[in-house]
Design a protein around this motif. Structure first.
Motif, PDB file in Angstrom:
ATOM      1  N   PHE A  95       0.836  -1.204   0.000  1.00 54.79           N
ATOM      2  CA  PHE A  95       0.000   0.000   0.000  1.00 54.79           C
ATOM      3  C   PHE A  95       0.871   1.253   0.000  1.00 54.79           C
ATOM      4  O   PHE A  95       0.600   2.212  -0.730  1.00 54.79           O
ATOM      5  N   MET A  96       1.919   1.252   0.814  1.00 50.46           N
ATOM      6  CA  MET A  96       2.820   2.411   0.860  1.00 50.46           C
ATOM      7  C   MET A  96       3.521   2.611  -0.489  1.00 50.46           C
ATOM      8  O   MET A  96       3.714   3.747  -0.924  1.00 50.46           O
ATOM      9  N   GLY A  97       3.876   1.496  -1.136  1.00 47.22           N
ATOM     10  CA  GLY A  97       4.464   1.605  -2.468  1.00 47.22           C
ATOM     11  C   GLY A  97       3.484   2.211  -3.450  1.00 47.22           C
ATOM     12  O   GLY A  97       3.824   3.128  -4.210  1.00 47.22           O
ATOM     13  N   TYR A  98       2.257   1.718  -3.412  1.00 45.24           N
ATOM     14  CA  TYR A  98       1.219   2.221  -4.318  1.00 45.24           C
ATOM     15  C   TYR A  98       0.918   3.693  -4.032  1.00 45.24           C
ATOM     16  O   TYR A  98       0.759   4.502  -4.951  1.00 45.24           O
ATOM     17  N   TYR A  99       0.847   4.054  -2.762  1.00 42.58           N
ATOM     18  CA  TYR A  99       0.587   5.437  -2.361  1.00 42.58           C
ATOM     19  C   TYR A  99       1.640   6.370  -2.958  1.00 42.58           C
ATOM     20  O   TYR A  99       1.322   7.391  -3.559  1.00 42.58           O
ATOM     21  N   ASN A 100       2.896   6.006  -2.808  1.00 41.40           N
ATOM     22  CA  ASN A 100       3.981   6.839  -3.341  1.00 41.40           C
ATOM     23  C   ASN A 100       4.010   6.803  -4.866  1.00 41.40           C
ATOM     24  O   ASN A 100       4.257   7.827  -5.508  1.00 41.40           O
ATOM     25  N   HIS A 101       3.763   5.641  -5.427  1.00 42.58           N
ATOM     26  CA  HIS A 101       3.722   5.476  -6.882  1.00 42.58           C
ATOM     27  C   HIS A 101       2.668   6.399  -7.488  1.00 42.58           C
ATOM     28  O   HIS A 101       2.923   7.106  -8.473  1.00 42.58           O
ATOM     29  N   SER A 102       1.479   6.416  -6.899  1.00 46.65           N
ATOM     30  CA  SER A 102       0.372   7.211  -7.442  1.00 46.65           C
ATOM     31  C   SER A 102       0.618   8.710  -7.313  1.00 46.65           C
ATOM     32  O   SER A 102      -0.044   9.500  -7.971  1.00 46.65           O
ATOM     33  N   ARG A 103       1.573   9.087  -6.487  1.00 45.31           N
ATOM     34  CA  ARG A 103       1.907  10.495  -6.303  1.00 45.31           C
ATOM     35  C   ARG A 103       3.210  10.879  -6.998  1.00 45.31           C
ATOM     36  O   ARG A 103       3.724  11.970  -6.807  1.00 45.31           O
ATOM     37  N   GLY A 104       3.732   9.948  -7.801  1.00 48.57           N
ATOM     38  CA  GLY A 104       4.919  10.244  -8.585  1.00 48.57           C
ATOM     39  C   GLY A 104       6.231  10.113  -7.845  1.00 48.57           C
ATOM     40  O   GLY A 104       7.272  10.499  -8.373  1.00 48.57           O
ATOM     41  N   ASN A 105       6.207   9.585  -6.623  1.00 52.00           N
ATOM     42  CA  ASN A 105       7.429   9.400  -5.847  1.00 52.00           C
ATOM     43  C   ASN A 105       8.018   8.024  -6.166  1.00 52.00           C
ATOM     44  O   ASN A 105       7.946   7.095  -5.365  1.00 52.00           O
ATOM     45  N   THR A 106       8.605   7.923  -7.330  1.00 55.78           N
ATOM     46  CA  THR A 106       9.081   6.640  -7.849  1.00 55.78           C
ATOM     47  C   THR A 106      10.115   5.981  -6.947  1.00 55.78           C
ATOM     48  O   THR A 106      10.030   4.776  -6.684  1.00 55.78           O
ATOM     49  N   ASP A 107      11.090   6.739  -6.469  1.00 58.13           N
ATOM     50  CA  ASP A 107      12.136   6.145  -5.633  1.00 58.13           C
ATOM     51  C   ASP A 107      11.554   5.552  -4.354  1.00 58.13           C
ATOM     52  O   ASP A 107      11.900   4.432  -3.969  1.00 58.13           O
ATOM     53  N   LYS A 108      10.680   6.294  -3.703  1.00 57.80           N
ATOM     54  CA  LYS A 108      10.057   5.781  -2.477  1.00 57.80           C
ATOM     55  C   LYS A 108       9.153   4.590  -2.797  1.00 57.80           C
ATOM     56  O   LYS A 108       9.082   3.643  -2.031  1.00 57.80           O
ATOM     57  N   ALA A 109       8.459   4.671  -3.913  1.00 56.35           N
ATOM     58  CA  ALA A 109       7.588   3.556  -4.306  1.00 56.35           C
ATOM     59  C   ALA A 109       8.408   2.288  -4.465  1.00 56.35           C
ATOM     60  O   ALA A 109       8.013   1.228  -3.968  1.00 56.35           O
ATOM     61  N   PHE A 110       9.544   2.387  -5.135  1.00 54.59           N
ATOM     62  CA  PHE A 110      10.403   1.214  -5.306  1.00 54.59           C
ATOM     63  C   PHE A 110      10.848   0.658  -3.953  1.00 54.59           C
ATOM     64  O   PHE A 110      10.852  -0.551  -3.747  1.00 54.59           O
ATOM     65  N   GLN A 111      11.212   1.525  -3.034  1.00 55.44           N
ATOM     66  CA  GLN A 111      11.641   1.067  -1.708  1.00 55.44           C
ATOM     67  C   GLN A 111      10.528   0.265  -1.026  1.00 55.44           C
ATOM     68  O   GLN A 111      10.776  -0.815  -0.485  1.00 55.44           O
ATOM     69  N   TRP A 112       9.329   0.792  -1.063  1.00 58.66           N
ATOM     70  CA  TRP A 112       8.201   0.123  -0.407  1.00 58.66           C
ATOM     71  C   TRP A 112       7.813  -1.163  -1.128  1.00 58.66           C
ATOM     72  O   TRP A 112       7.515  -2.168  -0.483  1.00 58.66           O
ATOM     73  N   TYR A 113       7.805  -1.117  -2.460  1.00 59.47           N
ATOM     74  CA  TYR A 113       7.454  -2.330  -3.207  1.00 59.47           C
ATOM     75  C   TYR A 113       8.454  -3.453  -2.942  1.00 59.47           C
ATOM     76  O   TYR A 113       8.077  -4.611  -2.828  1.00 59.47           O
ATOM     77  N   ARG A 114       9.733  -3.110  -2.852  1.00 57.68           N
ATOM     78  CA  ARG A 114      10.745  -4.133  -2.565  1.00 57.68           C
ATOM     79  C   ARG A 114      10.519  -4.741  -1.179  1.00 57.68           C
ATOM     80  O   ARG A 114      10.619  -5.949  -0.996  1.00 57.68           O
ATOM     81  N   LYS A 115      10.194  -3.880  -0.210  1.00 56.29           N
ATOM     82  CA  LYS A 115       9.892  -4.380   1.135  1.00 56.29           C
ATOM     83  C   LYS A 115       8.658  -5.272   1.098  1.00 56.29           C
ATOM     84  O   LYS A 115       8.605  -6.304   1.773  1.00 56.29           O
ATOM     85  N   ALA A 116       7.665  -4.869   0.311  1.00 59.20           N
ATOM     86  CA  ALA A 116       6.438  -5.665   0.201  1.00 59.20           C
ATOM     87  C   ALA A 116       6.764  -7.045  -0.348  1.00 59.20           C
ATOM     88  O   ALA A 116       6.254  -8.057   0.147  1.00 59.20           O
ATOM     89  N   GLU A 117       7.619  -7.083  -1.343  1.00 57.55           N
ATOM     90  CA  GLU A 117       8.018  -8.347  -1.947  1.00 57.55           C
ATOM     91  C   GLU A 117       8.753  -9.237  -0.935  1.00 57.55           C
ATOM     92  O   GLU A 117       8.514 -10.445  -0.868  1.00 57.55           O
TER      93      GLU A 117
END
Length: 171
Positions: free
Chosen positions: A10-32
């Motif tokens: 969710f945190m990855g998606y939240y950042n992704h949807s707001r254009g914060n690509t670097d943070k989105a990647f960090q959260w998505y990796r943690k999610a994985e």
């Protein structure tokens, strides 16, 4: 572990949807790392990977979605579309067209018309692309992707007046 993975997703998606690509990647990796179970977060991560040129990783993720969510038609169909786009970006245009044609024959909607219409343009077979994109126009004459594909078709065929007509309608 799925709950924690989904929170991170969710945190990855939240950042992704707001254009914060670097943070989105960090959260998505943690999610994985924490076994995210949400197909939506995994799909969004795959799209971000695709958009940033990480095709092999995107392909792996979309294939995983096809295996683990094979009973959910909407997830499966979105994964197939994204996988076809991944094949195209990896230089496997024939495979992309083949898989999108197969999906389109089972599921005719604006997304399959738009995606396959563009992929057919990429093959350079203007007549086939024109025929298909005219069929797409009959299906949905207001969809901007369908209109743009038709504009692109006419543009590539050298009919700039018709191309401009569809480009104007697409915006």
């Amino acid at each position: 572990m799925g709950l924690i993975g989904n929170i991170y997703g969710f945190m990855g998606y939240y950042n992704h949807s707001r254009g914060n690509t670097d943070k989105a990647f960090q959260w998505y990796r943690k999610a994985e790392e924490h076994d995210v179970t949400s197909a939506n977060y995994q799909m969004a991560y795959g799209v971000l990977l695709l958009r940033t040129g990480q095709y092999e990783k995107a392909q792996e993720l979309f294939n995983k979605l096809l295996v683990f969510f094979s009973g959910k038609e909407s997830v499966k169909n979105n994964a197939k579309i994204n996988l076809a786009l991944t094949h195209w970006r990896m230089g496997e245009l024939d495979l992309a067209v083949e898989s999108m044609t197969e999906l389109h024959n089972k599921l005719k909607n604006s997304r399959t018309y738009g995606t396959l219409g563009y992929l057919l343009l990429e093959t350079g077979d203007w007549d086939k692309a024109l025929q298909f994109n005219l069929e797409a126009l009959e299906y949905d004459d207001l969809d901007p992707v369908v209109l743009d594909n038709l504009g692109q078709t006419y543009y590539r065929m050298g009919d700039w007046d018709k191309a401009f007509e569809y480009f104007k309608k697409a915006r």
